[in-house]
Design an enzyme around this catalytic site. Structure first.
Site, PDB file in Angstrom:
ATOM      1  N   ARG A 316      14.130 -85.373 -12.785  1.00 14.30           N
ATOM      2  CA  ARG A 316      13.568 -85.149 -11.503  1.00 14.30           C
ATOM      3  C   ARG A 316      14.732 -85.151 -10.510  1.00 14.30           C
ATOM      4  O   ARG A 316      14.572 -84.459  -9.223  1.00 14.30           O
ATOM      5  CB  ARG A 316      12.888 -86.669 -11.214  1.00 14.30           C
ATOM      6  CG  ARG A 316      12.217 -86.705 -10.138  1.00 14.30           C
ATOM      7  CD  ARG A 316      10.905 -88.010 -10.180  1.00 14.30           C
ATOM      8  NE  ARG A 316      10.068 -87.996  -9.105  1.00 14.30           N
ATOM      9  CZ  ARG A 316       9.948 -88.614  -7.782  1.00 14.30           C
ATOM     10  NH1 ARG A 316      10.855 -89.484  -7.772  1.00 14.30           N
ATOM     11  NH2 ARG A 316       8.955 -88.676  -6.980  1.00 14.30           N
ATOM     12  N   ILE A 348       7.874 -84.938  -2.511  1.00 15.96           N
ATOM     13  CA  ILE A 348       7.781 -85.127  -3.881  1.00 15.96           C
ATOM     14  C   ILE A 348       6.834 -86.296  -4.259  1.00 15.96           C
ATOM     15  O   ILE A 348       7.267 -87.509  -3.816  1.00 15.96           O
ATOM     16  CB  ILE A 348       9.017 -84.884  -4.595  1.00 15.96           C
ATOM     17  CG1 ILE A 348       8.898 -85.114  -5.928  1.00 15.96           C
ATOM     18  CG2 ILE A 348       9.974 -86.134  -4.147  1.00 15.96           C
ATOM     19  CD1 ILE A 348      10.005 -84.743  -6.889  1.00 15.96           C
ATOM     20  N   SER A 349       5.827 -86.397  -4.849  1.00 19.03           N
ATOM     21  CA  SER A 349       4.882 -87.492  -4.961  1.00 19.03           C
ATOM     22  C   SER A 349       5.670 -88.389  -5.951  1.00 19.03           C
ATOM     23  O   SER A 349       6.628 -88.041  -6.634  1.00 19.03           O
ATOM     24  CB  SER A 349       3.460 -86.839  -5.813  1.00 19.03           C
ATOM     25  OG  SER A 349       2.871 -86.156  -5.052  1.00 19.03           O
ATOM     26  N   ALA A 350       5.044 -89.746  -5.722  1.00 20.73           N
ATOM     27  CA  ALA A 350       5.583 -90.877  -6.387  1.00 20.73           C
ATOM     28  C   ALA A 350       5.147 -90.390  -8.171  1.00 20.73           C
ATOM     29  O   ALA A 350       4.299 -89.865  -8.376  1.00 20.73           O
ATOM     30  CB  ALA A 350       4.926 -92.174  -6.117  1.00 20.73           C
ATOM     31  N   PRO A 351       6.161 -90.678  -8.767  1.00 15.98           N
ATOM     32  CA  PRO A 351       5.986 -90.490 -10.306  1.00 15.98           C
ATOM     33  C   PRO A 351       4.895 -91.178 -11.040  1.00 15.98           C
ATOM     34  O   PRO A 351       3.881 -90.429 -11.696  1.00 15.98           O
ATOM     35  CB  PRO A 351       7.054 -91.219 -11.137  1.00 15.98           C
ATOM     36  CG  PRO A 351       8.500 -91.001  -9.916  1.00 15.98           C
ATOM     37  CD  PRO A 351       7.573 -91.329  -8.752  1.00 15.98           C
TER      38      PRO A 351
END
Length: 686
Positions: A316, A348-351
Site C-alpha cells: 500500500r 485512498i479508502s481505509a483498508p
C-alpha cells in the site's frame, strides 16, 4: 470551577485534596490491569493523578485510605503513603488558573488512567492539547511558541534525516490541525474529554483577558502540556520528538502546505492519521502490512483467501508517495486531493472499506473488471491480483492528474493488467464491455443506469449509494429478472461522483458562529441553507426518548430507518462548538425541515443491566420543537418494531419502466430517485 453570569471566575475557599503516593506490583509504573481496577474503584468521585517515582501521586476530593487498603488486600496496590498536596499555583497562573487546571484534570484523569498501555496515547494527548490551545484563542504561531516553551524543558532529540523527517513533519502538521471532535470511532467518553479541554481553554482565555492570570498564558499552557503528557504516560523522548516536530510544522512551512499558517481554526478534513512518525526507528513495511491484515481478519472484515492474499502481497505504501510508512498502514482513509475549500474530493479508502468492497465484489481469475475511481491505483492493483491469470482491469477517474498518478504507481509496482483511463465512471467504458464486475469506489446519489447494460450476464455491480441525506451503503447488486437484488449491503460513505452525468452534488454549510460545526446538505433535501448557518444560535428544544443504547449497540439500523421514514433523511453534522451536544465525539446526525433542524444527543445512565446511553433529540429553529418530537417518536417506533438487535434487511432495486412494478408492503421503505427505485425489505419484529 464556578463562573458568574458574566463568565468571570468565582473562586471559593480551598477545601483541600486528599493526597497519597501509591505504588504497584511489578516494579516501576502501573500495569493496564491495575490502572483499570483503580479507575473502577475510584468511579463516582472526583480525582486526578500524576505519574511519578514509579507509581502514582493520587489526589481525591474525599479521603480514599479505605479504598486503597482494599486494593492492597486485593494485591492491586503494593502500598500507599498519605501526604500533603502542594499545588503549583504560580505555575498555573494563580488560584483561578489552578482551579481551571483541577477541573480539567478531574475530567480527563479517568480516561487517561484507563487508557494506560493502549496505543495512540501520544496522539490523543496532542489532539486534546491542540483543542486546549485553540480554545485559548492562540493563533498557530502562538501555539508553536507554547510547544517551544515546553521543548525547552525536554532533552535534545534525534530524528531521521531526509524524506523520513519531512514525512514526520507533514504527519504532525495534519495531526495538530485536525479537529479532535471528529475523530472516527472514538472510545466512550472521548467527546467529554475534548469538551473539557475546550472549556478549559476558553476559561483560561477569559482569565487572561481580564488580567486574572499571574503568569503568561502561553507559559500556563506549556505547563498543561507537561501534565497532559504525564497523564498519558508518554515517554520523555517521545515528548521531545513531538515538541520538535510541532515547532517545525509551525515555523517551517513547506510550499505545499495545504492550510495557511495564519488560519486560526482547525481544517475540515476528517482525522485519518492518528499515528505519526515520532520515533527514529524505521518501521518494517511487511510487518505493518501483516499486522493490518491480521486486524482486518480478526475484525471479520476479511474472509476469503484470495482477498487476504492480495492485501498481504500488495504494498500500500507504494501507492502513497510522500506519506510516511506508518501512516500508509493505518486503517483509515488518506486524502490525495482537496478542493479549494480544503474538502477532500479524492482519497485512498481505509483498508477496512477496501476489504469490505473486495469481499462484496467477488472478483475471480479471468474476470474483466471496471473500477470507477482510480485515486492512487491501489484498489486497482488489488483487483489486478484477484483477476490474475487472464483477467483485465480498467480504472477510471475524472482528473488527468489522478489518472497519471495512478498509472505511475501501477507501473512502479509492476502491475501489468490494469489500465488507468480518463473518463466518467457513471458513463463506464462501453467499448470494453461487457464486464464481469463493476466497482465504484466513489459515492453516488442514484444508480448510474448507463453502466448496468455494461455488465455481463451473471455480473455484479458494487456501488456505494446514498439512500437519503447522508445515509449511504455499499450495495452489491445482481440482476434478478426485471429487478436487481442485493447479495451484500454494508454501511459505508465515500467521496461523491463529480464532473459527470451522475454527479452527487452536495453543499457543506458551515455554522457562522463560534466552533467548527458544519452541515451536509444534498440537492433532494428541503432545507433553507442560509438559515442553517445560524441555526444553533436559536433557542433549543430537547426531548429524550427512553430508547437505550448499550456498549456495542449498532447505530446503523436506526440511521437506516430514519433515512427511510423522514422526508429529508438524516444529514451528518460534524464539528464542535459551545452548547452543541452531539451523540458522538465527531458530531451528530440531524433531521432537516426548511428553516428547522433537530439533531441526536445522548445522556448516560445505569440500570440493572449496566451502563446505557439514552437517545435524545435537540431541535432548533421555528419548527425545531415539532421536528424534535417527530424524530423522537420515530426513534421510539423503530425501537418498538425493529430495534437492536435488528433483523438485517434486504434490498431490491429497479430502473426504467420496471420501477412501477417494484413494490413493498410498507410504503415508507420505498425510496424513489430520479433513475431508480430502491425498496428496503425489512420485517417488523412483531
Amino acid at each position: 470551577m464556578d463562573f458568574d453570569d458574566q463568565d468571570r471566575a468565582v473562586t471559593g475557599q480551598d477545601t483541600g485534596w486528599w493526597h497519597a503516593a501509591v505504588s504497584f506490583p511489578g516494579g516501576p509504573g502501573i500495569s493496564p490491569q491495575a490502572a483499570q481496577l483503580l479507575a473502577d474503584a475510584l468511579e463516582g468521585q472526583r480525582y486526578f493523578f500524576l505519574r511519578k517515582d514509579g507509581g502514582l501521586r493520587l489526589r481525591t476530593e474525599q479521603p480514599s485510605g479505605a479504598l486503597l487498603d482494599r486494593l492492597v488486600a486485593d494485591q492491586v496496590v503494593t502500598g500507599w503513603i498519605a501526604g500533603t498536596y502542594e499545588a503549583e499555583t504560580d505555575a498555573f497562573g494563580g488560584p483561578e488558573g489552578t482551579d481551571v487546571a483541577h477541573t480539567l484534570w478531574c475530567a480527563d484523569s479517568p480516561a487517561a488512567l484507563t487508557e494506560t498501555g493502549t496505543p495512540g496515547t501520544r496522539e490523543r494527548a496532542i489532539l486534546l492539547l491542540s483543542t486546549l490551545n485553540r480554545a485559548a484563542g492562540l493563533d498557530p504561531y502562538e501555539i508553536g511558541d507554547v510547544w517551544a516553551k515546553f521543548a525547552s524543558t525536554r532533552p535534545p532529540v534525534n530524528l531521521p534525516t531526509g524524506p523520513a523527517r519531512e514525512q514526520a513533519i507533514t504527519a504532525m502538521r495534519r495531526l495538530i490541525r485536525a479537529d479532535g471532535a471528529r475523530r472516527p470511532d472514538p472510545e466512550p467518553g472521548w467527546a467529554e474529554r475534548v469538551a473539557a479541554f475546550e472549556t478549559a481553554g476558553r476559561h483560561l482565555r477569559k482569565l487572561n483577558a481580564s488580567g486574572q492570570l499571574t503568569r503568561g498564558l502561553r507559559l500556563v499552557l506549556a505547563h498543561q502540556v507537561i501534565f497532559a503528557f504525564n497523564r498519558s504516560a508518554v515517554p520523555v523522548d517521545q515528548q521531545a520528538a513531538a515538541a520538535w516536530l510541532i515547532r517545525q510544522a509551525t515555523f517551517h512551512q513547506s510550499e505545499s502546505a495545504a492550510v495557511s499558517p495564519l488560519s486560526t481554526s482547525p481544517p475540515a478534513p476528517s482525522l485519518t492519521r492518528m499515528e505519526t512518525t515520532l520515533n527514529s526507528a524505521t518501521p518494517d513495511a511487511a510487518a505493518l502490512r501483516e499486522a493490518l491484515v491480521t486486524t482486518l481478519v480478526d475484525g471479520q472484515l476479511l474472509h476469503s483467501g484470495p482477498v487476504i492474499a492480495a492485501l498481504r502481497a500488495t504494498e500500500r505504501d507504494r501507492f502513497l508517495p510522500g506519506v510516511d510508512l506508518r501512516t500508509a498502514y493505518v486503517n483509515d482513509a488518506i486524502s490525495i486531493k482537496d478542493d479549494e475549500s480544503g474538502e477532500m474530493i479524492s482519497c485512498i479508502s481505509a483498508p477496512s472499506i477496501v476489504a469490505t468492497q473486495l469481499e462484496q465484489l467477488g472478483a475471480e481469475p479471468g474476470h474483466k473488471v471496471l473500477e470507477a475511481g482510480a485515486a492512487t491505483g491501489y484498489n486497482a492493483a488489488l483487483l489486478g491480483r484477484l483477476v490474475t491469470p487472464g483477467g483485465q482491469v480498467w480504472t477510471l477517474d475524472v482528473d488527468q492528474d489522478l489518472v497519471d498518478g495512478a498509472a505511475k504507481n501501477l507501473a512502479q509496482a509492476g502491475v501489468s493488467n490494469v489500465n488507468a483511463v480518463l473518463g466518467d465512471g457513471a458513463e463506464g467504458l462501453p467499448q470494453h464491455a461487457p464486464f464481469d464486475r463493476i466497482q465504484f469506489t466513489v459515492g453516488a446519489g442514484d444508480v448510474p443506469v448507463r453502466i448496468l447494460d455494461q455488465l455481463a450476464p451473471g455480473g455484479r455491480l458494487v456501488l456505494p449509494m446514498r439512500i437519503r441525506g447522508s445515509i449511504s451503503r455499499s450495495f452489491a447488486f445482481e440482476r434478478d429478472g426485471d429487478f436487481w437484488r442485493t447479495v451484500s449491503c454494508e454501511m459505508a460513505t465515500f467521496v461523491p461522483l463529480r464532473k459527470g452525468v451522475c454527479d452527487d452534488i452536495y453543499t457543506l454549510v458551515p455554522h457562522a458562529g463560534e466552533g467548527t460545526v458544519r452541515l451536509e446538505t444534498f440537492s433532494e433535501q428541503d432545507v433553507d441553507r442560509e438559515a442553517m448557518r445560524t441555526i444553533l444560535d436559536q433557542l433549543q428544544s430537547k426531548v429524550f426518548t427512553g430508547v437505550k443504547f448499550r456498549k456495542g449497540s449498532p447505530w446503523e439500523w436506526l440511521y437506516l430507518y430514519l433515512a427511510c421514514v423522514l422526508p429529508n433523511g438524516l444529514s451528518r453534522m460534524p464539528g464542535s462548538r459551545p452548547g452543541f451536544d452531539p451523540h458522538f465525539g465527531w458530531g451528530s446526525m440531524a433531521a432537516l425541515d426548511g428553516e428547522s433542524l433537530a439533531y441526536m444527543t445522548i445522556r448516560e445512565g445505569e440500570d440493572e443491566k449496566g451502563r446505557f446511553w439514552e437517545v435524545g433529540v435537540i431541535g432548533h429553529g421555528p419548527g425545531g420543537e415539532a421536528l424534535a418530537n417527530q424524530v423522537a417518536a420515530e426513534i421510539v417506533e423503530w425501537d418498538r418494531g425493529w430495534g437492536n438487535p435488528a433483523v438485517t434487511p434486504g434490498f431490491r432495486m429497479a430502473v426504467g419502466d420496471a420501477r412501477a412494478d417494484l413494490t413493498a408492503a410498507d410504503q415508507r421503505f420505498v425510496i424513489d430517485k430520479a433513475y431508480s427505485r430502491l425498496v428496503v425489505d425489512w420485517k417488523h419484529r412483531s
